[in-house]
Write an enzyme that holds these catalytic residues in place. Structure first.
Site, short mmCIF file in Angstrom:
data_model
loop_
_atom_site.label_atom_id
_atom_site.label_comp_id
_atom_site.label_asym_id
_atom_site.label_seq_id
_atom_site.Cartn_x
_atom_site.Cartn_y
_atom_site.Cartn_z
N GLY A 40 0.84 -1.20 0.00
CA GLY A 40 0.00 0.00 0.00
C GLY A 40 0.86 1.24 0.00
O GLY A 40 1.86 1.31 0.73
N GLY A 42 -0.84 4.44 -0.15
CA GLY A 42 -1.74 5.55 0.12
C GLY A 42 -1.16 6.35 1.29
O GLY A 42 0.04 6.24 1.60
N LEU A 43 -2.00 7.09 1.98
CA LEU A 43 -1.46 7.92 3.06
C LEU A 43 -0.82 7.07 4.14
O LEU A 43 0.24 7.42 4.67
CB LEU A 43 -2.55 8.82 3.63
CG LEU A 43 -2.81 10.03 2.73
CD1 LEU A 43 -3.97 10.85 3.27
CD2 LEU A 43 -1.57 10.90 2.59
N ALA A 44 -1.44 5.93 4.48
CA ALA A 44 -0.87 5.10 5.54
C ALA A 44 0.41 4.41 5.04
O ALA A 44 1.48 4.58 5.63
CB ALA A 44 -1.90 4.08 6.02
N GLY A 45 0.29 3.64 3.97
CA GLY A 45 1.44 2.87 3.47
C GLY A 45 2.56 3.78 2.97
O GLY A 45 3.74 3.53 3.25
N SER A 284 -18.28 16.46 0.02
CA SER A 284 -17.59 16.46 1.32
C SER A 284 -18.46 16.96 2.47
O SER A 284 -19.27 17.87 2.33
CB SER A 284 -16.36 17.35 1.21
OG SER A 284 -15.88 17.64 2.49
N ARG A 330 -21.92 11.59 11.23
CA ARG A 330 -22.42 11.00 9.99
C ARG A 330 -23.54 9.99 10.20
O ARG A 330 -24.50 9.94 9.44
CB ARG A 330 -21.27 10.31 9.26
CG ARG A 330 -20.29 11.31 8.80
CD ARG A 330 -19.07 10.68 8.21
NE ARG A 330 -18.24 11.78 7.74
CZ ARG A 330 -17.05 11.61 7.18
NH1 ARG A 330 -16.56 10.40 7.02
NH2 ARG A 330 -16.36 12.65 6.77
N ARG A 435 -16.83 6.60 12.55
CA ARG A 435 -15.68 7.51 12.45
C ARG A 435 -16.16 8.94 12.27
O ARG A 435 -17.09 9.20 11.49
CB ARG A 435 -14.80 7.12 11.26
CG ARG A 435 -13.71 8.15 11.00
CD ARG A 435 -12.77 7.73 9.90
NE ARG A 435 -13.33 7.79 8.58
CZ ARG A 435 -13.43 8.91 7.86
NH1 ARG A 435 -13.07 10.08 8.34
NH2 ARG A 435 -13.94 8.85 6.63
#
Ligand SMILES: Cc1cc2nc3c(=O)[nH]c(=O)nc-3n(C[C@H](O)[C@H](O)[C@H](O)COP(=O)(O)OP(=O)(O)OC[C@H]3O[C@@H](n4cnc5c(N)ncnc54)[C@H](O)[C@@H]3O)c2cc1C
Length: 637
Positions: A40, A42-45, A284, A330, A435
């Site tokens: 990954g 993305g932002l994490a990986g 958004s 949400r 979340r």
């Protein structure tokens, strides 16, 4: 099996500092001797691979896209939370911690959430140093906006492109390491299995998506940052390629899967417009700062919005939740949209929509300010619907958006397989049953830049790892499994496309395990999923071969995994006889239709162990303790 979350003891504000001090370090000269796999980018990986590379480890990083820049993270629009309190409006680390535990409906671990709130302030500094162009005030200070579930402004943003700008920051850091030779990037490469040797994660089996080659990669530890599983619903706001294969196959190899039924439905998406639609578009949550949500008071009112006078409009969130108004979390906003549509007060052709109206904000602030804040989102809405949201209210409806569930990890982000770490949306860690907006980017970057680089080091420093090679029987076994699955999918040669199965699966999951659930509905869903899965393995048609670029084959493997995961989601939802956050069981609600938790019986993380194809999984519970934020009925009134 007992789950040990390994939460260090002590006052919550000191736990992470103490853990960092107690963790063993790897000598700089020894770091380059350790090889790590990050799946990954993305932002994490991406942030994890860059940071581990910078620390001096030998990192191999994998993604299925042609470039790390195309990870789904790039789609994130609204912003990233941090407890900087730049607005001086009463924010603090403790308040972010409190809001997140409460927002998650008391189904997250306190210690993890506190650490997340602490690290949030470092993330902003790190990203500003990288040059991420956050929005600023006239005088140059960073500006903020509000997101749901909070009464302070703590969301940092870059117009409606926050994910893109953050990802470019992480990407630059990653490419710097590629240039320096510490990270080797493997784009267009899909992880199809995890190699576990002597109980430890030691490698992955991949398929090169261009040549079809099946390859083996071995390492001392593996980090999965492979994103969420929202596409199990077929229609979602996730990138079309997002899938659960990496975490699912790790689950099959022994990693427990936690809270799979905790999925998030986002209240502000463009409504579904037709049978053949394959993707939903998010508007958004930041829009709820200035947009007001309403429906006609009268049932079946088909007048155009401009013809409905103010006195005949129901601003139902402002009416029901005067304290938070349009900025309720949400799950609450989505459920209320469903209620008004169920009452035949929905708008648009299908009646499955509510208005998000900017006319007041435009009158108050001027069109230019609204353009500056949300210009690209308004343009996107206009391109998709051919309606001009500066002139007529947007029409929005809830859609599946995020998955709080994921592989179980302990405080150190390690799964139940030693040496397998899981970060970002792929793990279950910080958001409980719901979340809060702008908290996923915060978690992904916290995990990747600031947590896993320490905890992986501790694992390497405290465990003796024997060398392994490709001739090990477990390596050969994993490769054979991958080859068999590929061959099986190609050989069925049935009559239905992969997409037609996926669409039908998505309908089942949305209908019975979506915005609201019942025991009876979940039983029905489990039956339907099993039947459809049976048909899939006998009647799917995957054209082409496994020896070159074949997107049908890629999808076929991912949909096969979605079938099994969908069943686990329904089993988990069936087992949890309470409502909590996004998991709304109709049988368990307060008299005014809010989620009714049962803390006495369900205050736990539900972690599931795989017990073989088609077999009932085993439930292992991690009890949750709340020493700081005491569970109460969530109220946003
Ligand atoms: C439309 C939209 C808007 C959003 N806006 C916000 C927002 O404003 N604020 C916020 O906080 N959150 C937002 N979110 C949520 C947030 O974007 C995601 O939760 C987050 O970006 C996930 O990051 P990640 O790094 O965990 O995974 P991803 O960005 O999904 O990256 C997954 C990576 O794993 C790779 N991968 C996956 N499987 C494999 C495999 N088998 N083999 C090899 N590679 C693999 C992919 O190639 C990719 O590189 C939004 C989500 C959506 C859908």
């Amino acid at each position: 099996m007992e789950l040990n979350s390994r939460i260090p003891s002590g006052p919550i504000e000191q736990v992470w500092d103490k853990a960092r001090f107690d963790m063993k370090l790897v000598n700089p000269a020894n770091k380059r001797k350790h090889s790590l796999i990050v799946v990954g980018s993305g932002l994490a990986g991406g942030s994890a691979a860059a940071t581990l590379g910078e620390l001096g480890y030998k990192v191999s990083c994998f993604c299925f896209q042609d470039s790390p820049r195309r990870a789904h993270s790039i789609a994130a629009q609204g912003g990233i939370n941090a407890a900087k309190n730049y607005q001086n409006d009463g924010d603090s680390i403790y308040r972010l911690f409190y809001d997140t535990v409460k927002g998650g409906d008391f189904r997250a671990r306190e210690a993890n959430v506190y650490r997340l709130a602490q690290i949030s302030v470092n993330i902003i500094d790190q990203c500003v140093a990288q040059g991420v162009p956050f929005a600023r005030e006239y005088g140059g200070t960073l500006t903020n906006r509000s997101f749901g579930g909070a009464q302070v402004s703590r969301t940092f943003y870059a117009r409606g492109q926050t994910g893109q700008q953050l990802l470019l920051g992480a990407y630059q850091a990653l490419e710097r390491q590629v240039q320096a030779g510490t990270v080797t990037m493997y784009p267009r490469t899909e992880m199809l299995d995890l190699i576990v040797i002597d109980g430890r994660a030691r490698g992955i089996v991949t398929r090169n998506l261009v040549t079809g080659n099946i390859d083996i990669h071995l390492a001392d530890a593996i980090i999965l940052g492979t994103g969420g599983y929202g596409n199990v619903f077929y229609l979602s706001t996730n990138a079309k390629g997002s899938n659960a294969t990496a975490i699912w196959r790790a689950h099959r190899r022994g990693a427990l899967f936690a809270n799979p039924c905790f999925t998030q439905i986002h209240p502000t998406c463009i409504p579904v417009s037709g049978e053949y639609q394959s993707k939903l578009t998010l508007m958004s949550e930041s829009l709820r700062n200035d947009g007001r949500i309403w429906v006609p008071k009268q049932k079946g009112d088909k007048r155009k919005p401009g013809q409905i006078p103010e006195s005949e409009r129901d601003y139902y969130l402002e009416r029901r939740y005067p304290s938070f108004g349009n900025l309720v979390p949400r799950d609450v906003a989505s459920r209320n949209a469903k209620y008004v549509c169920d009452e035949a007060r929905g708008v648009g052709e299908t009646g499955l929509g509510v208005y998000l109206d900017f006319s007041d904000a435009i009158k108050r602030l001027g069109r230019k300010t609204i353009e500056e804040r949300y210009g690209n989102l308004f343009d996107m809405y206009q391109r998709i619907t051919s309606e001009d949201p500066y002139q007529v209210p947007m029409r929005i409806y809830p859609a599946i958006h995020y998955t709080m569930g994921g592989l179980w990890v302990d405080y150190y982000l390690m799964s139940t397989i030693p040496g397998l770490f899981v970060i970002g949306e792929a793990n279950f860690s910080d958001h409980g049953a719901n979340r809060l907006g702008a908290s996923a980017l915060m978690q992904g970057l916290s995990d990747g830049y600031f947590i896993v680089p320490y905890t992986v080091g501790d694992y390497l420093a405290t465990n003796k790892l024997d060398s392994v090679n490709a001739s090990h029987p477990e390596v050969r076994n994993a490769v054979a499994c991958v080859q068999q699955t590929v061959q099986k999918l190609l050989s069925i040669n049935g009559k239905r496309t992969v997409d037609s199965f996926h669409r039908e699966l998505g309908r089942i999951v949305w209908e019975y395990c979506g915005m609201s659930r019942t025991a009876q509905g979940l039983d029905t869903a489990i039956g339907h999923i099993r039947e459809l899965r049976e048909e899939y393995w006998n009647n799917v048609k995957v054209p082409g071969s496994g020896d070159d670029f074949n997107q049908s084959l890629e999808k076929a493997g991912r949909v096969a995994d979605f079938f099994e995961l969908a069943e686990l989601m329904c089993i988990d939802a069936r087992e949890r006889n309470e409502s909590a956050g996004g998991h709304f069981r109709e049988e368990y609600q307060t008299p005014d239709g809010e989620a009714q938790r049962d803390d006495e019986h369900y205050s736990y993380v539900a972690a599931w162990a795989y017990r073989g194809y088609g077999n009932y999984p085993e439930l292992i519970k991690e009890p949750l303790e709340f020493n700081y934020v005491h569970p109460s009925q969530r109220s946003y009134k």
